[in-house]
Design an enzyme around this catalytic site. Structure first.
Site, mmCIF file in Angstrom:
data_model
loop_
_atom_site.group_PDB
_atom_site.id
_atom_site.type_symbol
_atom_site.label_atom_id
_atom_site.label_comp_id
_atom_site.label_asym_id
_atom_site.label_seq_id
_atom_site.Cartn_x
_atom_site.Cartn_y
_atom_site.Cartn_z
ATOM 1 N N ASN A 5 -5.608 39.016 -32.415
ATOM 2 C CA ASN A 5 -5.496 38.642 -31.007
ATOM 3 C C ASN A 5 -6.584 37.612 -30.686
ATOM 4 O O ASN A 5 -7.778 37.918 -30.757
ATOM 5 C CB ASN A 5 -5.664 39.914 -30.160
ATOM 6 N N HIS A 97 -1.533 44.969 -23.307
ATOM 7 C CA HIS A 97 -2.880 45.064 -23.881
ATOM 8 C C HIS A 97 -3.811 45.634 -22.808
ATOM 9 O O HIS A 97 -3.606 45.405 -21.607
ATOM 10 C CB HIS A 97 -3.357 43.676 -24.330
ATOM 11 N N GLU A 148 -4.918 51.381 -29.147
ATOM 12 C CA GLU A 148 -6.269 50.827 -29.068
ATOM 13 C C GLU A 148 -7.068 51.608 -28.030
ATOM 14 O O GLU A 148 -6.862 51.404 -26.822
ATOM 15 C CB GLU A 148 -6.226 49.358 -28.631
ATOM 16 N N ILE A 153 -12.753 48.770 -27.882
ATOM 17 C CA ILE A 153 -12.347 47.359 -28.006
ATOM 18 C C ILE A 153 -13.569 46.441 -27.903
ATOM 19 O O ILE A 153 -14.379 46.563 -26.990
ATOM 20 C CB ILE A 153 -11.301 46.993 -26.920
HETATM 21 O O1 G3P Z 1 -6.074 43.297 -29.471
HETATM 22 C C1 G3P Z 1 -7.093 43.589 -30.379
HETATM 23 C C2 G3P Z 1 -8.332 43.906 -29.694
HETATM 24 O O2 G3P Z 1 -8.213 44.481 -28.448
HETATM 25 C C3 G3P Z 1 -9.324 44.590 -30.538
HETATM 26 O O3 G3P Z 1 -10.468 43.866 -30.370
HETATM 27 O O4 G3P Z 1 -12.585 42.929 -31.022
HETATM 28 O O5 G3P Z 1 -12.209 45.385 -31.149
HETATM 29 O O6 G3P Z 1 -11.100 43.870 -32.782
HETATM 30 P P1 G3P Z 1 -11.666 44.038 -31.400
#
Ligand code: G3P
Length: 226
Positions: A5, A97, A148, A153
């Site tokens: 993303n 998201h 997620e 995140i």
């Molecule tokens: O959509 C993927 C994202 O929300 C995860 O982010 O930076 O934790 O890999 P990250």
């Protein structure tokens, strides 16, 4: 499958979206590991044109505006419609998201509109918990549901440190589960796969690598899990 993303990081938007996507296309060409980039709608056409071998998703989609009798208005203005996504060359879309949340009714409406006018698109619906994932999967049938946990995140703690979330999601949703948040290493991906996930959704680990390596090197390292 590795879905990256691009969010709205400076490193992955505008001209940088194109150069970064080209690096990731190189990784796909060299390894054959399925890699998808998820770009901002403003960058979609440029990335699609620059990376003919790469799967490119849009970061969101809109349903059609309806008229009083609940049918699609003849013309639409400013909406990221299924037809516009198809014309632009996207191969899929992510919805809901944590940074662009939708209510279940909206998700269902967008998925229905996508199925009507762009049925070949891959749709990934994100969910913050296995409960939400289950609720969404009862409303719509899509290529993948991505779990997620919102609090992980963008951080350094991988979703795989909470194996129960992944196991529960696989049990409730079936075998089309992806996981994301804090995923940084091939070991994280291996663990996610062992727990039943089909792949991962990630961002900072490859777009802003902390180990001094390049995005290309970080992604190459992740492909070792496949
Ligand atoms: O959509 C993927 C994202 O929300 C995860 O982010 O930076 O934790 O890999 P990250």
């Amino acid at each position: 499958m590795i879905i990256i993303n691009f969010k709205d990081y400076d490193e992955s938007t505008g001209e940088n979206a194109v150069s970064l996507a080209k690096e990731f296309e190189k990784v796909f060409n060299e390894t054959g590991v399925p890699i998808v980039v998820v770009v901002h709608p403003f960058d979609l056409r440029n990335v699609v044109e620059a990376c003919p071998n790469l799967a490119v998703y849009c970061q969101t989609a809109d349903g059609y505006t309806l008229d009083e009798s609940h049918t699609k208005k003849k013309t639409q203005t400013g909406r990221i419609t299924p037809i516009m996504l198809k014309k632009t060359g996207a191969t899929g879309v992510i919805l809901n998201h944590a940074e662009n949340p939708l209510v279940d009714d909206e998700i269902e409406r967008i998925v229905n509109d996508m199925n009507a006018d762009f049925p070949e698109a891959q749709i990934v619906v994100c969910a913050g918990s296995s409960e939400r994932a289950e609720a969404v999967s009862k409303r719509v049938e899509v290529a993948y549901i991505a779990i997620e946990p919102p609090d992980l995140i963008g951080g350094d703690i991988s979703v795989t440190t909470r194996p129960e979330i992944i196991e529960e999601a696989v049990e409730k949703v079936g075998d089309n589960v992806l996981v994301g948040a804090g995923v940084k290493t091939a070991e994280d991906i291996t663990k996610a796969k062992e727990l039943g996930a089909k792949g991962v959704l990630l961002a900072s680990g490859v777009i802003k690598p902390k180990d001094g390596g390049t995005p290309y090197e970080s992604l190459i390292a992740l492909t070792k899990a496949f």
